[in-house]
Write a protein that holds these residues in place. Structure first.
Motif, PDB file in Angstrom:
ATOM      1  N   LEU A   8       0.856  -1.260  -0.196  1.00 12.48           N
ATOM      2  CA  LEU A   8       0.054   0.032  -0.063  1.00 12.48           C
ATOM      3  C   LEU A   8       0.592   1.230  -0.019  1.00 12.48           C
ATOM      4  CD1 LEU A   8      -2.455  -0.658   3.001  1.00 12.48           C
ATOM      5  CD2 LEU A   8      -2.349  -1.832   0.360  1.00 12.48           C
ATOM      6  N   LEU A   9       0.701   2.650  -0.254  1.00 11.11           N
ATOM      7  CA  LEU A   9       0.989   3.543  -0.101  1.00 11.11           C
ATOM      8  C   LEU A   9       0.056   4.493   1.437  1.00 11.11           C
ATOM      9  CD1 LEU A   9       2.694   6.263  -1.124  1.00 11.11           C
ATOM     10  CD2 LEU A   9       0.997   6.854  -2.654  1.00 11.11           C
ATOM     11  N   ASP A  10       1.275   4.023   2.132  1.00 13.02           N
ATOM     12  CA  ASP A  10       1.355   4.269   3.193  1.00 13.02           C
ATOM     13  C   ASP A  10       1.200   5.700   3.545  1.00 13.02           C
ATOM     14  OD1 ASP A  10       1.116   3.719   5.561  1.00 13.02           O
ATOM     15  OD2 ASP A  10       2.898   4.234   6.287  1.00 13.02           O
ATOM     16  N   ASN A  11       2.117   6.686   3.121  1.00 10.25           N
ATOM     17  CA  ASN A  11       2.318   7.977   2.945  1.00 10.25           C
ATOM     18  C   ASN A  11       3.049   8.776   1.766  1.00 10.25           C
ATOM     19  OD1 ASN A  11       5.437   8.357   3.904  1.00 10.25           O
ATOM     20  ND2 ASN A  11       4.513   6.777   5.320  1.00 10.25           N
ATOM     21  N   ARG A  12       2.959  10.629   1.654  1.00 14.09           N
ATOM     22  CA  ARG A  12       3.303  10.752   0.512  1.00 14.09           C
ATOM     23  C   ARG A  12       4.826  11.480   0.384  1.00 14.09           C
ATOM     24  NH1 ARG A  12      -1.018  10.535  -2.892  1.00 14.09           N
ATOM     25  NH2 ARG A  12      -2.804  10.683  -2.212  1.00 14.09           N
ATOM     26  N   PRO A  13       5.763  11.014  -0.408  1.00 10.73           N
ATOM     27  CA  PRO A  13       7.039  11.327  -0.011  1.00 10.73           C
ATOM     28  C   PRO A  13       6.765  12.658  -0.058  1.00 10.73           C
ATOM     29  CG  PRO A  13       6.693  10.415  -2.148  1.00 10.73           C
ATOM     30  CD  PRO A  13       4.951  10.378  -1.917  1.00 10.73           C
ATOM     31  N   SER A  20       9.799   4.025   3.243  1.00 10.26           N
ATOM     32  CA  SER A  20       8.754   4.301   4.153  1.00 10.26           C
ATOM     33  C   SER A  20       7.446   4.511   3.892  1.00 10.26           C
ATOM     34  CB  SER A  20       9.145   5.084   5.063  1.00 10.26           C
ATOM     35  OG  SER A  20       9.823   5.723   5.352  1.00 10.26           O
ATOM     36  N   ASN A  21       7.361   4.668   2.443  1.00 12.63           N
ATOM     37  CA  ASN A  21       5.973   5.372   2.306  1.00 12.63           C
ATOM     38  C   ASN A  21       5.598   4.568   1.806  1.00 12.63           C
ATOM     39  OD1 ASN A  21       7.988   7.632  -0.137  1.00 12.63           O
ATOM     40  ND2 ASN A  21       6.894   8.182   1.658  1.00 12.63           N
ATOM     41  N   PHE A  22       5.925   3.004   2.008  1.00 12.04           N
ATOM     42  CA  PHE A  22       5.084   2.309   1.741  1.00 12.04           C
ATOM     43  C   PHE A  22       4.935   1.398   2.591  1.00 12.04           C
ATOM     44  CE2 PHE A  22       7.206   3.306  -2.448  1.00 12.04           C
ATOM     45  CZ  PHE A  22       6.674   3.576  -3.475  1.00 12.04           C
ATOM     46  N   LYS A  23       3.441   0.058   3.175  1.00 10.57           N
ATOM     47  CA  LYS A  23       3.014  -0.478   3.901  1.00 10.57           C
ATOM     48  C   LYS A  23       3.236  -1.744   3.279  1.00 10.57           C
ATOM     49  CE  LYS A  23      -0.119  -0.626   7.644  1.00 10.57           C
ATOM     50  NZ  LYS A  23      -0.461  -0.242   8.519  1.00 10.57           N
ATOM     51  N   LEU A  24       3.983  -3.420   3.518  1.00  7.24           N
ATOM     52  CA  LEU A  24       2.824  -4.305   3.046  1.00  7.24           C
ATOM     53  C   LEU A  24       2.224  -4.656   4.079  1.00  7.24           C
ATOM     54  CD1 LEU A  24       3.486  -7.018   1.583  1.00  7.24           C
ATOM     55  CD2 LEU A  24       5.886  -7.658   3.211  1.00  7.24           C
TER      56      LEU A  24
END
Length: 338
Positions: A8-13, A20-24
């Motif tokens: 998932l896209l967890d937060n914006r760059p 860490s912008n992504f989440k599994l």
């Protein structure tokens, strides 16, 4: 139904994208409704455009929503079907995203397409015989529209788009010059992709030196340019364009982190009466059948031998994607999922 691992896209760059912008996550795959099919993804495509979608800013497409599966092209096989158009075992291409499985409405136009892997490997439908290849075809055929003997230049020359562009342009009798990063990529461009010349941008890090290299490689000037990068490379190309040159503007990877990309000499657009056209290949679905037929023939006959960089497992996707943005990939960047 199988467990499905997703990115998932967890937060914006903020500036440069980071892992860490992504989440599994893992989730249950929902039961199929009538008309739906379950696809097990074999490969996931990683492409530069995804970086722009991570931003919450005005663009040609909606931003990637936070907390949702990252967008992305996929190829795989149907493992369960409640749609008569698709049978278990069918090889398919679609936009399944950064996940191991997807549930797809098989009746929705353009969502899922069966492919023939007799002569074209399945993974190539995400590269040379997929969206990147059609991107190269459209920019060359519909925008640059070269004549035999023209000199054409393409940046990111050994990537999925650039390698297809070279094969398509050589088939039309053009002189083709690439711009790539590093001696290994430039050697591959000339020896295996049949570029007439390839310039290592790492050896030419500014407008002065890049413009000189382009002058040496293109003694008769530049008639057409396929742009993937922007920045000083575009400035350098503009200095070497002939009158009425055409530029197909596909990507500006140098500016994906949000920094502005001003032109040094915009007056050259007027002086040389240039035609510069940006395009998004998904807005031109009418050309896909013609383009895919030519691209499939080039691959099937060995005239286009795409190279791939393959990361292993869904968990590797974020780092592989960040490497792509820095040019660490060689050819098409994929993630093997099964």
């Amino acid at each position: 139904m199988p467990q499905n691992r997703q990115i998932l896209l967890d937060n914006r760059p903020e500036g440069e994208a980071v892992a860490s912008n992504f989440k599994l996550v893992s989730t249950d795959t929902p039961a199929l409704k009538d008309g739906e099919v379950l696809v097990r993804h074999h490969y996931l495509s990683l492409d530069p455009y995804m970086r722009g979608r991570m931003n919450d800013s005005k663009s040609y497409a909606a931003s990637q929503p936070l907390g949702e599966v990252m967008i992305g092209g996929t190829v795989g096989e149907v493992v369960e079907s409640k749609n008569p158009k698709f049978a278990v075992g069918d090889q398919v291409v679609g936009m399944g995203g950064w996940q191991e499985y997807s549930v797809v409405d098989g009746n929705a136009p353009g969502m899922l397409r069966k492919v023939d892997t007799t002569h074209v490997p399945l993974s190539h439908y995400l590269g040379a015989v997929g969206m990147p290849g059609v991107t190269a075809w459209y920019g060359l055929v519909k925008i640059i529209a070269p004549k035999e003997g023209n000199t054409l230049v393409v940046s990111a020359a050994t990537g999925a788009v650039g390698s297809a562009f070279a094969a398509l342009a050589k088939a039309r009798g053009c002189r083709v010059v690439g711009i790539a990063g590093g001696p290994e990529k430039c050697k591959y461009a000339v020896d295996e992709l049949h570029f007439d010349a390839c310039i290592d941008y790492r050896q030419h890090p500014d407008v002065k030196t890049m413009s000189k290299a382009l002058k040496d490689a293109c003694p008769n000037g530049i008639d057409g340019y396929f742009e993937n990068v922007g920045g000083y490379i575009l400035d350098s190309v503009l200095l070497r364009t002939n009158a009425f040159a055409r530029i197909a503007l596909c990507g500006m990877i140098a500016g994906y982190d949000g920094a502005p990309l001003p032109l040094q000499n915009p007056a050259l657009i007027l002086v040389n009466r240039l035609m510069i056209q940006g395009f998004i290949v998904s807005e031109h679905m009418e050309v896909w059948p013609e383009a895919l037929k030519e691209l499939g023939t080039l691959v099937g006959t060995g005239k286009l031998k795409p190279r791939e960089t393959v990361a292993q497992g869904i968990e590797s996707a974020p780092e592989a994607f960040l490497g792509l943005l820095k040019g660490k990939n060689f050819g098409k960047q994929l993630v093997k999922l099964s």
